[in-house]
Design a protein around this motif. Structure first.
Motif, short mmCIF file in Angstrom:
data_model
loop_
_atom_site.label_atom_id
_atom_site.label_comp_id
_atom_site.label_asym_id
_atom_site.label_seq_id
_atom_site.Cartn_x
_atom_site.Cartn_y
_atom_site.Cartn_z
N GLN A 271 47.60 49.79 52.88
CA GLN A 271 48.03 48.85 53.93
C GLN A 271 49.55 48.92 54.02
N CYS A 272 50.26 48.08 53.26
CA CYS A 272 51.73 48.21 53.34
C CYS A 272 52.18 49.54 52.74
N CYS B 285 52.11 50.00 46.97
CA CYS B 285 51.40 50.33 45.73
C CYS B 285 50.76 51.71 45.81
N CYS C 37 48.06 45.65 43.55
CA CYS C 37 48.14 45.72 45.00
C CYS C 37 48.00 44.29 45.51
N ARG C 38 48.89 43.89 46.41
CA ARG C 38 48.82 42.51 46.92
C ARG C 38 48.17 42.46 48.30
N CYS C 39 47.91 43.64 48.90
CA CYS C 39 47.44 43.63 50.29
C CYS C 39 45.94 43.85 50.44
N ILE D 215 54.64 43.78 46.52
CA ILE D 215 55.05 44.77 45.53
C ILE D 215 56.48 45.26 45.78
S1 FES Z 1 48.87 48.22 50.11
FE1 FES Z 1 50.46 46.72 49.95
S2 FES Z 1 50.60 46.41 47.83
FE2 FES Z 1 48.87 47.71 48.01
#
Ligand code: FES
Ligand code: FES
Length: 937
Positions: A110-111, A114, A146-148, A361
């Protein structure tokens, strides 16, 4: 490849020789330098990310002779003569390349912050074990946070990697992009490690900026001799303080409530507040011990709790704010007191939640440079135009003289809406006329940036004996910390939403945001609604139990419909999909309840199972305020289409979704588009990425711009709206029955934007101001959803394991189902963290070792059910999903906890000690009742 002998550290010269991605390198770093820094700073391998510098996040994972290690914990001297593999080298191995492709196909990045660490850790596993099972995958990536994503798509991507092919995705035909599971358009850079985040670029000769922050919750301070400090520290070029702010030293995300200085003036109102910034040579600034900075602190008593801040004798944190109340919110409808008095059944409760840290992250980072009387800032942000306006205010220059160039954002969830590094960078570059760079440490990020508001909520609800909700009386106080940030938004949004997605004819919701001497609380996915849902959804379970109704059927009975008024009197007319969400869960609920009851009837040990349900609704966009987005598209002479869309993609996928919408509105294939994002110098304002507004608001603007360009092309050839348009290299062909018109683009004049044709459209959702009772139309579109949690509790240990979450969401139209599922799974993971483990205490545990967020092993399977009840106004009927996804998870888990062991936790998170204490307390009460009953008998 060089031999081991050749690659030894040369002790005499200080050079360290090793191999990176199959290439021999020699670096001159100190042997004690972190490998992560060597890779990034000396070898420009910035794919390796730094999220904590402490071995906690795994973002820096690389392979050392094939074994995954945290590069931040490995000294450069240790790798002499060894082989290092970073994300940039993965493509050289078939396993790595397949994994990268599988991550793209599954939407596992996603972002992307990570992603390099995840890919490297997974490669190490697959190199040894070609067919791992789920547990082995979870173990292998367990050290990478991973936060997303909520990890499920990552796990599936690793499991499927061996079958993944590197075949490029076939772009859908013109007009067929919406609804497709397209790979995110910015995905390749994320899996290859070439995406540029805030800390990934450094202008040549950049000086470093480091803030000096207050170590106390509240303190007066006096500087010593700052000139002497600079003089005595070669390499330090300047110290900046409040005196160096040339413009207005007061900023804030909501201008009416702006109250935050760049640097505290004489008194710091919270721990972590900046009082000065040191600017100088990077190595010198980094090595500086802040304890040597010339400042004398006078520690003052701090207000940390809501009650202390409200006490009549409490000092005011901001002189103009009486009782330390920043703002109040209010929605009132009907006669709640009378309805509660007349209700057959009532239930009441008090609930508390704590600070929650965003824990993205990527810590905040960026650089700035001054160009004449202009300033340019490249940094991670969710809101470039808001940054532009605040920086202009701080520097005292026109906004047009400020250029914000957003980098990729390694997660934001609301906290990167507020300024962080930007004012320090702007001031340093402005005064020193040199490029400057600033990167927050993890501790600095946690200490100084905004958090989810702690809430204390009291509520009472009543219904008829057959379960029809009559009334809800809700009050909530939010600890908004030392500065306003998004406190006014939370106080305004919660009263509109605290009813949940139900018809409640008599309603009163009163809120206050209260200042304390703690870190400012701001925006965090949901703007207070997740806290309110924790209280209200548990209370509705109590009501259902009291009338003897099934808890899901109680919700279905009371669910809002197209023609029932909300608590603000809004009747939506269409697009209210909450009933469909609950009904989609009904068969699963019945089966899960049965299974859980069977398990509990058979088990003899401490394990108990439970099933919980919760609903949600969430208005997309600002509450009763304008929040327009403007999208520009340009047809180029080569037949390609430039899409200027400023919706910042913080991982949620707006780069892809907005393009899908625009492509179908125009009728062009998506691979014709060139994406131009976010830069305030070249892209119109698409507002901030928050409040689940980008798919809806920017998506709608993109739809309008796409349609406008289509109409402009048709007008040029006097074609009818039914004509088909073909976009080809250097030309556009319009076909209407047998008639064909060709626009030779290379021969056409260019407009002021440099395009053959430009189309630009603005969309601002139609809302109305709320009256003094909070009545009106706060949002044009709501998203709806319901989660069901199945859990297992160890009643002796107090531990809770979530076995599965089933999430039904009405998204209006699923523009890209893979990306939507990613939002849901990520929201579930954050909701699980909020329910069971996450609480931030300012001054304690300001790192990712002590502040726990869910890791791969904590996340259960998540089944997403997408309901498409189209919004009449959203692009192709689409609604938002980002905030929606987090709201019902925590209350569903807490309701499952009650279902399993009969306890109602009044304070979250439900940590094992709290769960165990509540179980013991419940047992004691039961025994007391039995004893009392015995005596009576
Ligand atoms: S995709 Fe954003 S922290 Fe894992
Ligand atoms: S940066 Fe190395 S583990 Fe976090």
């Amino acid at each position: 490849m060089a031999t081991t002998r050749e690659l030894q550290a040369d002790v005499d010269t200080g050079a360290i020789a090793f191999s990176v991605n199959g290439r021999s390198v020699v670096v001159s770093s100190s042997p004690s330098q972190r490998l992560s820094r060597v890779l990034r700073d000396e070898l420009n391998l910035t794919g390796t990310k730094i999220g904590c510098d402490a071995g906690d996040c795994g973002a820096c994972t690389v392979l050392l002779d094939g074994e995954p290690v945290c590069a931040c914990l490995v000294a450069a001297g240790q790798v002499a003569g060894h082989e290092i593999t970073t994300v940039e080298g993965l493509q050289q191995s078939p396993t790595g390349a397949r994994l990268q492709q599988s991550f793209l196909t599954h939407g596992a990045a996603q972002c992307g912050a990570c992603t390099p660490g995840m890919l490297v850790a997974a490669t190490a596993l697959l190199d040894k074990n070609h067919t791992p099972n789920e547990t082995e995958v979870m173990d292998a990536i367990g050290g990478v946070l991973c936060r997303c994503t909520g990890y499920r798509k990552i796990i599936n991507a690793v499991l499927d990697a061996q079958s993944s092919t590197a075949t490029p995705e076939v772009s859908p035909e013109a007009g067929a992009a919406v609804g497709k599971r397209l790979i995110r358009l910015d995905g390749k850079k994320k899996v290859e490690g070439s995406e540029i985040f805030g800390a990934d670029e450094t202008p040549a000769g950049a000086l470093a900026v480091r803030a000096i922050r207050c170590p106390h919750h509240r303190a007066r301070f006096q500087f010593g001799d700052l000139d002497a400090f600079v003089r005595d520290h070669p390499g330090i070029h300047a110290v900046l303080t409040a005196k160096d702010v040339p413009g207005k030293d007061c900023y804030g995300v909501i201008s009416r409530f702006a109250d935050q200085p760049v640097f505290a003036h004489n008194e710091a109102r919270h721990r972590g507040e900046a009082i000065a910034a040191v600017v100088g040579e990077p190595a010198i600034v980094e090595a500086l011990d802040p304890a040597t900075f010339p400042v004398v602190w006078e520690v003052l008593p701090a207000l940390k709790e809501i009650d202390a801040a409200l006490a009549p004798e409490a000092p005011r944190i901001h002189a103009s704010r009486e009782e330390n109340v920043l703002v109040r919110g209010r929605v009132v409808r009907g006669d709640v007191d009378r309805a509660l008095a007349e209700a057959d059944v009532t239930a009441e409760g008090e609930y508390e939640t704590g600070f929650v840290e965003h824990a993205y992250i990527e810590p905040e980072a960026g650089f700035a440079r001054r160009i004449g009387d202009h300033i340019e800032i490249q940094a991670c942000t969710q809101s470039p135009y808001m940054d532009r306006s605040d920086i202009a205010t701080i520097l005292g220059i026109p906004p047009e003289n400020v250029r914000i160039i957003p980098t990729a954002v390694g997660g934001g969830f609301g906290a990167k809406l507020d300024l962080s590094v930007q004012p320090f960078l702007a001031l340093a570059a402005w005064h020193l006329r040199k490029p400057v760079r600033m990167v927050y440490s993890r501790t600095e990020s946690i200490t100084s940036t905004t958090k989810r508001h702690p809430a204390r909520m009291r509520l009472r609800a009543g219904c008829t004996r057959d379960g029809k909700l009559l009334a809800l009386d809700f009050t909530a106080d939010f600890n908004t910390g030392a500065y306003s940030s998004w406190g006014p938004t939370v106080a305004a949004r919660v009263p509109v939403h605290a009813s949940g997605p139900y018809y409640v004819p008599h309603y009163r919701a009163l809120t206050r945001a209260i200042h304390t001497n703690l870190v400012p609380a701001g925006a965090f996915r949901g703007f207070g609604v997740p806290q309110a849902a924790i209280a209200q959804e548990q209370l509705y379970d109590d009501l259902a139990d009291r009338v003897g109704m099934d808890r899901l059927e109680f919700r279905i009975l009371n669910a809002l419909d197209d023609d029932t008024p909300t608590v603000t009197g809004q009747i939506m007319g269409e697009g209210v999909g909450i009933r469909a969400c609950f009904e989609a869960l009904r068969p699963k609920w019945q089966a899960a309840r049965k299974q859980s009851a069977e398990f509990n009837s058979k088990t003899t040990g401490p394990l108990r199972r439970g099933v919980g349900i919760a609903g949600m609704w969430y208005g997309c966009g600002n509450t009763s305020l304008p929040n327009p987005s403007t999208v520009r598209i340009g047809l180029k002479r080569d037949g390609r289409i430039a899409l200027h869309q400023g919706a910042i993609d913080i991982g949620q996928g707006s780069n892809t979704i907005v393009t899908q919408i625009c492509a179908d509105a125009l009728g062009a294939p998506i691979d014709r588009f060139d994406l131009i994002s976010g830069d305030t110098a070249i892209t119109p304002d698409c507002g901030k990425t928050s409040a689940s507004r980008q798919t809806f608001v920017t998506g709608k603007a993109a739809h309008m711009a796409g349609s406008q360009l289509r109409n402009a092309i048709l007008a040029l050839v006097k074609g009818c709206t039914c004509a088909s348009i073909q976009f080809e290299d250097n030309r556009v062909t319009v076909q209407e029955k047998d008639e064909i018109h060709t626009l030779a683009l290379g021969e056409m004049p260019l407009d002021k934007n440099g395009y053959v044709i430009t189309a630009e459209a603005t969309f601002d959702p139609p809302t109305s101001p709320l009256d003094q009772d909070g009545q009106g139309t706060p949002y044009a579109v709501f998203g709806f959803g319901a989660h069901m949690a199945e859990i297992e509790v160890d009643a002796e240990l107090g531990t809770v394991r979530v076995l599965k979450v089933t999430a039904a969401h009405d998204v209006g139209r699923a523009i890209n189902p893979t990306l939507i599922e990613g939002q849901i799974e990520g929201g579930v993971a954050q909701g699980l963290g909020m329910a069971l483990m996450e609480e931030f205490f300012p001054g304690k545990g300001e790192n990712l070792h002590d502040y726990l967020i869910p890791s791969a092993g904590d996340i259960p399977p998540v089944e997403s059910i997408l309901i498409e009840d189209p919004s009449p106004i959203g692009p192709f009927g689409a609604k938002g999903i980002g905030e929606q996804a987090v709201i019902p998870t925590a209350p569903a888990i807490l309701n499952a906890l009650h279902d399993a062991v009969g306890i109602r936790l009044r304070k979250v998170p439900a940590t094992p000690d709290r769960v165990r204490a509540a179980i013991l307390s419940a047992q004691t009460q039961t025994k007391t009742k039995i004893k009392t009953g015995d005596r009576r008998g």
